[in-house]
Design an enzyme around this catalytic site. Structure first.
Site, PDB file in Angstrom:
ATOM      1  N   SER A  11       1.017   1.169  33.432  1.00  0.00           N
ATOM      2  CA  SER A  11       1.578   0.176  34.358  1.00  0.00           C
ATOM      3  C   SER A  11       3.080   0.399  34.454  1.00  0.00           C
ATOM      4  CB  SER A  11       1.300  -1.231  33.834  1.00  0.00           C
ATOM      5  OG  SER A  11       2.176  -2.132  34.495  1.00  0.00           O
ATOM      6  N   HIS A  36      -0.700   2.079  37.658  1.00  0.00           N
ATOM      7  CA  HIS A  36      -1.036   0.674  37.931  1.00  0.00           C
ATOM      8  C   HIS A  36       0.211  -0.032  38.465  1.00  0.00           C
ATOM      9  CE1 HIS A  36      -3.167  -3.158  36.997  1.00  0.00           C
ATOM     10  NE2 HIS A  36      -2.007  -3.606  36.536  1.00  0.00           N
ATOM     11  N   ASP A  38       1.836  -3.585  39.511  1.00  0.00           N
ATOM     12  CA  ASP A  38       1.717  -5.035  39.328  1.00  0.00           C
ATOM     13  C   ASP A  38       2.510  -5.750  40.414  1.00  0.00           C
ATOM     14  OD1 ASP A  38       0.114  -5.521  36.917  1.00  0.00           O
ATOM     15  OD2 ASP A  38       1.647  -4.289  35.956  1.00  0.00           O
ATOM     16  N   MET A  40       3.650  -9.134  42.070  1.00  0.00           N
ATOM     17  CA  MET A  40       3.812 -10.554  41.710  1.00  0.00           C
ATOM     18  C   MET A  40       4.669 -11.261  42.745  1.00  0.00           C
ATOM     19  SD  MET A  40       4.754 -10.022  37.717  1.00  0.00           S
ATOM     20  CE  MET A  40       3.815  -8.955  36.633  1.00  0.00           C
ATOM     21  N   HIS A  69      -2.610  -4.317  41.423  1.00  0.00           N
ATOM     22  CA  HIS A  69      -3.073  -5.591  40.842  1.00  0.00           C
ATOM     23  C   HIS A  69      -2.298  -6.690  41.563  1.00  0.00           C
ATOM     24  CE1 HIS A  69      -2.928  -8.198  36.881  1.00  0.00           C
ATOM     25  NE2 HIS A  69      -3.610  -8.784  37.852  1.00  0.00           N
ATOM     26  N   MET A  71      -1.155 -10.110  42.025  1.00  0.00           N
ATOM     27  CA  MET A  71      -0.952 -11.445  41.449  1.00  0.00           C
ATOM     28  C   MET A  71      -0.208 -12.265  42.498  1.00  0.00           C
ATOM     29  SD  MET A  71       0.053 -10.070  37.671  1.00  0.00           S
ATOM     30  CE  MET A  71       0.376  -8.425  38.281  1.00  0.00           C
ATOM     31  N   MET A 140      -8.125  -9.723  32.438  1.00  0.00           N
ATOM     32  CA  MET A 140      -6.767  -9.942  31.928  1.00  0.00           C
ATOM     33  C   MET A 140      -6.868 -10.334  30.465  1.00  0.00           C
ATOM     34  SD  MET A 140      -4.492  -9.214  34.117  1.00  0.00           S
ATOM     35  CE  MET A 140      -3.158  -9.583  32.984  1.00  0.00           C
ATOM     36  N   GLY A 145       1.751 -12.018  34.494  1.00  0.00           N
ATOM     37  CA  GLY A 145       3.112 -12.339  34.909  1.00  0.00           C
ATOM     38  C   GLY A 145       4.189 -11.500  34.242  1.00  0.00           C
ATOM     39  N   PHE A 146       3.894 -11.016  33.048  1.00  0.00           N
ATOM     40  CA  PHE A 146       4.924 -10.282  32.306  1.00  0.00           C
ATOM     41  C   PHE A 146       4.297  -9.163  31.482  1.00  0.00           C
ATOM     42  CE2 PHE A 146       6.178 -14.653  32.896  1.00  0.00           C
ATOM     43  CZ  PHE A 146       7.441 -14.524  33.457  1.00  0.00           C
ATOM     44  N   GLY A 147       5.061  -8.101  31.309  1.00  0.00           N
ATOM     45  CA  GLY A 147       4.655  -7.054  30.379  1.00  0.00           C
ATOM     46  C   GLY A 147       5.022  -7.473  28.964  1.00  0.00           C
ATOM     47  N   GLY A 148       4.509  -6.738  27.998  1.00  0.00           N
ATOM     48  CA  GLY A 148       4.929  -6.915  26.613  1.00  0.00           C
ATOM     49  C   GLY A 148       4.387  -8.143  25.906  1.00  0.00           C
ATOM     50  N   ASP A 178      -6.295  -5.292  30.875  1.00  0.00           N
ATOM     51  CA  ASP A 178      -4.860  -5.273  31.189  1.00  0.00           C
ATOM     52  C   ASP A 178      -4.137  -6.353  30.390  1.00  0.00           C
ATOM     53  OD1 ASP A 178      -2.409  -4.977  32.444  1.00  0.00           O
ATOM     54  OD2 ASP A 178      -3.060  -5.777  34.381  1.00  0.00           O
ATOM     55  N   GLY A 179      -3.195  -5.913  29.559  1.00  0.00           N
ATOM     56  CA  GLY A 179      -2.365  -6.856  28.818  1.00  0.00           C
ATOM     57  C   GLY A 179      -2.461  -6.635  27.323  1.00  0.00           C
ATOM     58  N   GLY A 180      -1.379  -6.186  26.719  1.00  0.00           N
ATOM     59  CA  GLY A 180      -1.360  -5.981  25.273  1.00  0.00           C
ATOM     60  C   GLY A 180      -2.242  -4.846  24.797  1.00  0.00           C
ATOM     61  N   GLY A 200       1.339  -0.989  29.772  1.00  0.00           N
ATOM     62  CA  GLY A 200       2.710  -0.876  30.264  1.00  0.00           C
ATOM     63  C   GLY A 200       3.686  -0.590  29.142  1.00  0.00           C
ATOM     64  N   SER A 201       4.014  -1.634  28.352  1.00  0.00           N
ATOM     65  CA  SER A 201       5.061  -1.466  27.335  1.00  0.00           C
ATOM     66  C   SER A 201       4.656  -0.460  26.256  1.00  0.00           C
ATOM     67  CB  SER A 201       5.416  -2.822  26.720  1.00  0.00           C
ATOM     68  OG  SER A 201       4.273  -3.472  26.239  1.00  0.00           O
TER      69      SER A 201
HETATM   70  C1  DX5 Z   1       0.829  -8.418  33.361  1.00  0.00           C
HETATM   71  C2  DX5 Z   1       0.453  -7.186  34.104  1.00  0.00           C
HETATM   72  C3  DX5 Z   1       0.242  -5.986  33.275  1.00  0.00           C
HETATM   73  C4  DX5 Z   1       1.425  -5.566  32.471  1.00  0.00           C
HETATM   74  C5  DX5 Z   1       0.880  -5.078  31.167  1.00  0.00           C
HETATM   75  O1  DX5 Z   1       0.812  -9.490  34.224  1.00  0.00           O
HETATM   76  O2  DX5 Z   1      -0.725  -7.378  34.844  1.00  0.00           O
HETATM   77  O3  DX5 Z   1      -0.247  -4.890  34.042  1.00  0.00           O
HETATM   78  O4  DX5 Z   1       2.199  -4.538  33.038  1.00  0.00           O
HETATM   79  O5  DX5 Z   1       1.913  -4.870  30.298  1.00  0.00           O
HETATM   80  P1  DX5 Z   1       1.653  -4.628  28.754  1.00  0.00           P
HETATM   81  O6  DX5 Z   1       0.787  -3.417  28.640  1.00  0.00           O
HETATM   82  O7  DX5 Z   1       3.033  -4.425  28.222  1.00  0.00           O
HETATM   83  O8  DX5 Z   1       0.982  -5.860  28.219  1.00  0.00           O
HETATM   84 ZN    ZN Z   2      -1.569  -5.577  35.832  1.00  0.00          ZN
END
Ligand code: DX5
Ligand code: ZN
Length: 223
Positions: A11, A36, A38, A40, A69, A71, A140, A145-148, A178-180, A200-201
């Protein structure tokens, strides 16, 4: 359980945008299968990222396929723009539309591959009425809404439950998560039934982006 070649989609939300092309090249060398995006809108989620222009930018940098994706609260106003920009898979949220079948239908009518995304609080069987149109379901594993953010542990059981439903009704549908997602949990998520991993992160905040993508792909192949 159904087996499809597992795919990894970095991502770019966590990429360094002052050197986006370098980060993309490193992920490509590592073996990224998709990128990917994102999207938003500051309404469906409490953050604003970027719009269809990012897909055009990515198309000018890489030949690796893209997924978007969405959002956003009004996905149908933007789906044609992402398809025109060359995005292959589009993932709107089931929670965003009271007439979500129409949203998914728009994606397939325009020649895209349709996905649907479920927030952590949404029952996994809500995808059943959409299955005739779907290519994949995105679970999800954080609140979007946020990475990391930290992976929500109950997501693993949700994937297993969904895989059971899909194996019975439409085994070709992929499960994306997706997420963590990172090296520490990718093997367990694959065993639970996911086969499309978004991270992502874990990838773009690593010192060695290429090495991390390679390590994640290896973990996916040996799980
Ligand atoms: C969060 C996004 C994810 C995000 C994942 O709302 O949909 O795609 O980039 O980031 P990580 O992998 O850092 O959780
Ligand atoms: Zn995503």
């Amino acid at each position: 359980m159904k087996t499809m070649k597992p795919l990894l989609a970095p991502s770019i939300l966590s990429a360094n945008f002052s050197r986006l092309e370098d980060d993309i090249r490193a992920a490509e060398r590592g073996g990224a299968d998709y990128f990917h995006l994102d999207i938003m809108d500051g309404h469906f989620v409490p953050n604003i990222s970027y719009g269809p222009m990012i897909a055009e930018v990515m198309k000018s940098i890489t030949d690796i396929p893209l997924d978007a994706h969405l959002m956003i609260t009004k996905p149908r106003e933007y789906i044609p723009k992402f398809i025109d920009a060359g995005v292959e898979i589009i993932y709107p949220h089931v929670e965003a539309s009271y007439d979500v079948y129409r949203t998914v239908q728009m994606i397939t009518d325009l020649g895209g591959k349709a996905g649907i995304t479920l927030n952590p609080g949404t029952p996994v069987d809500s995808v059943v009425p959409l299955l005739d149109l779907l290519d994949s379901v995105l679970i999800m594993s954080v609140c979007p809404g946020f990475g990391g953010q930290k992976f929500i542990p109950s997501s693993t059981g949700r994937i297993t439950k969904l895989r059971g439903i899909l194996d019975e009704l439409k085994p070709s549908v992929r499960i994306a998560v997706d997420g963590g997602v990172g090296l520490d949990n990718i093997g367990a998520l694959l065993k639970a039934g996911a086969d499309f991993f978004i991270a992502g992160s874990a990838i773009f905040h690593a010192d060695d982006i290429e090495g991390t993508v390679k390590a994640m792909k290896k973990a996916m192949e040996s799980a």
